[in-house]
Write an enzyme that holds these catalytic residues in place. Structure first.
Site, PDB file in Angstrom:
ATOM      1  N   HIS A   1      -3.537  -5.666   0.888  1.00  0.00           N
ATOM      2  CA  HIS A   1      -2.865  -5.712   2.434  1.00  0.00           C
ATOM      3  C   HIS A   1      -2.851  -7.178   2.665  1.00  0.00           C
ATOM      4  O   HIS A   1      -3.772  -7.963   3.191  1.00  0.00           O
ATOM      5  CB  HIS A   1      -3.770  -4.923   3.360  1.00  0.00           C
ATOM      6  CG  HIS A   1      -3.352  -3.614   3.420  1.00  0.00           C
ATOM      7  ND1 HIS A   1      -2.474  -2.916   4.276  1.00  0.00           N
ATOM      8  CD2 HIS A   1      -4.122  -2.515   2.661  1.00  0.00           C
ATOM      9  CE1 HIS A   1      -2.455  -1.793   3.977  1.00  0.00           C
ATOM     10  NE2 HIS A   1      -3.364  -1.419   3.183  1.00  0.00           N
TER      11      HIS A   1
ATOM     12  N   GLU B   1      -1.126  -8.828   4.811  1.00  0.00           N
ATOM     13  CA  GLU B   1      -0.928  -9.019   6.338  1.00  0.00           C
ATOM     14  C   GLU B   1      -2.602  -9.027   6.930  1.00  0.00           C
ATOM     15  O   GLU B   1      -2.441  -9.358   8.123  1.00  0.00           O
ATOM     16  CB  GLU B   1       0.296  -7.940   6.990  1.00  0.00           C
ATOM     17  CG  GLU B   1      -0.638  -6.684   7.082  1.00  0.00           C
ATOM     18  CD  GLU B   1      -0.860  -5.656   5.796  1.00  0.00           C
ATOM     19  OE1 GLU B   1      -1.090  -4.537   5.908  1.00  0.00           O
ATOM     20  OE2 GLU B   1      -0.486  -6.172   4.750  1.00  0.00           O
TER      21      GLU B   1
ATOM     22  N   CYS C   1       0.760  -0.952   0.050  1.00  0.00           N
ATOM     23  CA  CYS C   1      -0.174  -0.071  -0.280  1.00  0.00           C
ATOM     24  C   CYS C   1       0.929   1.199   0.067  1.00  0.00           C
ATOM     25  O   CYS C   1       1.310   1.364  -1.113  1.00  0.00           O
ATOM     26  CB  CYS C   1      -0.928   0.065   1.211  1.00  0.00           C
ATOM     27  SG  CYS C   1      -2.427   1.021   0.966  1.00  0.00           S
TER      28      CYS C   1
END
Length: 223
Positions: free
Chosen positions: A179, A181, A62
């Protein structure tokens, strides 16, 4: 993921001794001027460039992707979303190429469900850069619908060629807007992001990071 991780301050000047550097998402310098435009001048970025030039793995998520582009480590730029609104949603992305350290455990054509959360995530590049990315198979993630097809409505930000993630020529620098994660635990709605981190660990010789016989691996995240 069972490996040692450290945070490093943006005013530090070294990332020596680390196998992976991660530029995370967020709002560096409040995203004033342009996302990543100020962060590229942080003292740590010289060390990050040297890390990449040495062939070590560098991941930008990002805002990290935006910084990589602003710093010239990846081609193109990220601009305002086509809708001019912040987009926050789970999004399907298709794995386009697995011949790299970041997705080699995945299957070409697989659709991963990974969240996006950005206001300036529309990837753009000049014609020559886009042709090079496509010709060299360096677009490794592309926005798709739930069936794995690229459509205008499945493109959350208006990125050219529905590009969600790219690698550099050496394939050791990876930038993506989604994302991963945030897709590593079923309680968050998806575990599809784990394939990226698992691929990285295997590439670094740490597929069983909690095993005493595994090679020691250290991951450094920049804040």
């Amino acid at each position: 993921m069972g490996v040692k991780t450290d945070y490093v301050w943006h005013k530090d000047t070294s990332v020596s001794g680390y196998d992976l550097v991660v530029l995370p998402g967020g709002f560096s310098y409040g995203d004033y001027l342009r996302c990543g435009a100020i962060a590229r001048f942080s003292p740590i970025m010289q060390a990050v460039k040297e890390h990449a030039a040495a062939g070590k793995l560098l991941l930008g998520i990002c805002n990290g992707f935006q910084i990589l582009c602003e710093a010239g480590l990846l081609p193109g730029a990220l601009i305002r979303n086509r809708s001019l609104h912040f987009v926050c949603q789970h999004q399907h992305v298709r794995v386009e190429n697995v011949m790299n350290p970041f997705l080699h455990l995945a299957r070409t054509g697989a659709a991963l469900r990974i969240p996006v959360a950005h206001g300036e995530g529309s990837y753009v590049a000049d014609t020559a850069a886009l042709r090079a990315l496509e010709r060299e198979n360096r677009v490794i993630l592309r926005y798709v619908d739930s069936g794995g097809a690229t459509t205008d409505t499945a493109n959350p930000n208006g990125s050219q060629n529905s590009i969600a993630g790219i690698v550099n020529e050496a394939r050791n620098v990876f930038g993506l807007m989604p994302h991963p994660e945030r897709a590593c635990d079923p309680r968050l709605g998806s575990t599809d992001g784990r394939i990226i981190f698992e691929s990285i660990l295997v590439s670094l010789g740490a597929s069983h990071a909690d095993d005493d016989a595994a090679a020691p691996t250290t991951v450094r995240s920049l804040t």
